[in-house]
Design a protein around this motif. Structure first.
Motif, mmCIF file in Angstrom:
data_model
loop_
_atom_site.group_PDB
_atom_site.id
_atom_site.type_symbol
_atom_site.label_atom_id
_atom_site.label_comp_id
_atom_site.label_asym_id
_atom_site.label_seq_id
_atom_site.Cartn_x
_atom_site.Cartn_y
_atom_site.Cartn_z
ATOM 1 N N ARG A 16 0.782 -1.236 0.000
ATOM 2 C CA ARG A 16 0.000 0.000 0.000
ATOM 3 C C ARG A 16 0.809 1.279 0.000
ATOM 4 O O ARG A 16 0.340 2.316 -0.459
ATOM 5 N N SER A 17 2.007 1.259 0.575
ATOM 6 C CA SER A 17 2.716 2.507 0.829
ATOM 7 C C SER A 17 4.200 2.350 0.483
ATOM 8 O O SER A 17 4.942 1.678 1.196
ATOM 9 N N SER A 41 -0.170 6.448 -8.258
ATOM 10 C CA SER A 41 -0.176 7.800 -7.689
ATOM 11 C C SER A 41 1.159 8.041 -6.990
ATOM 12 O O SER A 41 1.569 7.262 -6.125
ATOM 13 N N GLU A 43 4.179 11.241 -5.776
ATOM 14 C CA GLU A 43 4.652 12.616 -5.625
ATOM 15 C C GLU A 43 6.122 12.578 -5.245
ATOM 16 O O GLU A 43 6.654 11.531 -4.870
ATOM 17 N N ARG A 56 1.378 19.038 2.723
ATOM 18 C CA ARG A 56 0.214 18.443 2.047
ATOM 19 C C ARG A 56 0.556 17.079 1.465
ATOM 20 O O ARG A 56 -0.182 16.108 1.644
ATOM 21 N N ASP A 60 -1.046 13.517 2.630
ATOM 22 C CA ASP A 60 -1.745 12.661 1.668
ATOM 23 C C ASP A 60 -1.106 11.272 1.594
ATOM 24 O O ASP A 60 -1.803 10.272 1.472
ATOM 25 N N LYS A 62 0.626 9.717 4.046
ATOM 26 C CA LYS A 62 0.313 8.999 5.291
ATOM 27 C C LYS A 62 -1.144 8.550 5.334
ATOM 28 O O LYS A 62 -1.464 7.514 5.918
ATOM 29 N N ALA A 63 -2.028 9.315 4.687
ATOM 30 C CA ALA A 63 -3.454 8.979 4.668
ATOM 31 C C ALA A 63 -3.792 7.950 3.583
ATOM 32 O O ALA A 63 -4.928 7.496 3.498
ATOM 33 N N GLY A 64 -2.799 7.601 2.749
ATOM 34 C CA GLY A 64 -3.032 6.615 1.702
ATOM 35 C C GLY A 64 -3.599 7.176 0.413
ATOM 36 O O GLY A 64 -3.956 6.419 -0.487
ATOM 37 N N ARG A 65 -3.681 8.496 0.298
ATOM 38 C CA ARG A 65 -4.171 9.099 -0.935
ATOM 39 C C ARG A 65 -3.089 9.117 -2.021
ATOM 40 O O ARG A 65 -3.393 9.259 -3.199
ATOM 41 N N ILE A 66 -1.841 8.969 -1.612
ATOM 42 C CA ILE A 66 -0.705 8.841 -2.523
ATOM 43 C C ILE A 66 -0.044 7.508 -2.183
ATOM 44 O O ILE A 66 0.285 7.258 -1.020
ATOM 45 N N ARG A 67 0.138 6.660 -3.168
ATOM 46 C CA ARG A 67 0.712 5.334 -2.911
ATOM 47 C C ARG A 67 2.235 5.370 -2.824
ATOM 48 O O ARG A 67 2.838 4.624 -2.067
#
Length: 167
Positions: A16-17, A41, A43, A56, A60, A62-67
């Motif tokens: 996931r990360s 995804s 950055e 930001r 994102d 840490k919240a899983g919005r960016i893999r």
């Protein structure tokens, strides 16, 4: 770079990360672009990333919005994202301390995380040893001639797979 990114995507399919250490700012951006080309995804964070953007991006991630997050020398110390379950090293280092710091980003415990996959494209594991099996010189350890805190190279116990040559 394209081959490394492809391999990371293959091995990271169920992870996931992902945290990727790169050898320069342009390299980090190029790696990010290759991940995006593969539909991941991603950055980049560097020393030049404005503080608001960095905050930001890290939130994102840490919240899983960016893999996936690529970086150049900014996420080695003081960065805590326990969910990191894949660390890819696309940069070499002669510093055992830096090596341990980079891999330490993936050793945090987190709910739902059983391990962290390390993918080394730069020879760091061969150079420094497995991060969970390092023997460090101590003043009382009888390590004649070894600088205190140095990894005892003769103690590295890595075995290469006879099929793929991976350690």
């Amino acid at each position: 770079t394209r081959a490394a990114v492809s391999e990371i995507c293959e091995y990271g399919r169920d992870r996931r990360s992902w945290l990727v250490f790169c050898s320069g700012v342009k390299h980090a951006e190029h790696v990010r672009d290759e991940f995006r080309r593969c539909g991941v995804s991603c950055e980049t964070v560097t020393g030049d990333t404005p503080a608001a953007d960095r905050d930001r991006i890290l939130a994102d991630f840490k919240a899983g919005r960016i893999r996936c997050l690529t970086n150049m020398s900014v996420l080695t110390t003081g960065f805590n994202a326990p969910g990191v379950d894949l660390v890819a090293m696309l940069r070499p280092t002669l510093s055992t301390g830096l090596y341990v710091q980079m891999l330490g980003r993936g050793t945090r415990l987190a709910p739902g995380k059983s391990n962290c996959l390390v993918l080394d494209f730069s020879g760091n594991v061969r150079r420094h040893g497995a991060v969970d099996d390092l023997e460090i010189a101590t003043p009382s350890g009888g390590n004649a001639g070894a600088k205190e805190g140095a990894v005892l190279i003769d103690t590295i116990r890595l075995i290469a797979c006879p099929h793929c040559r991976a350690y």
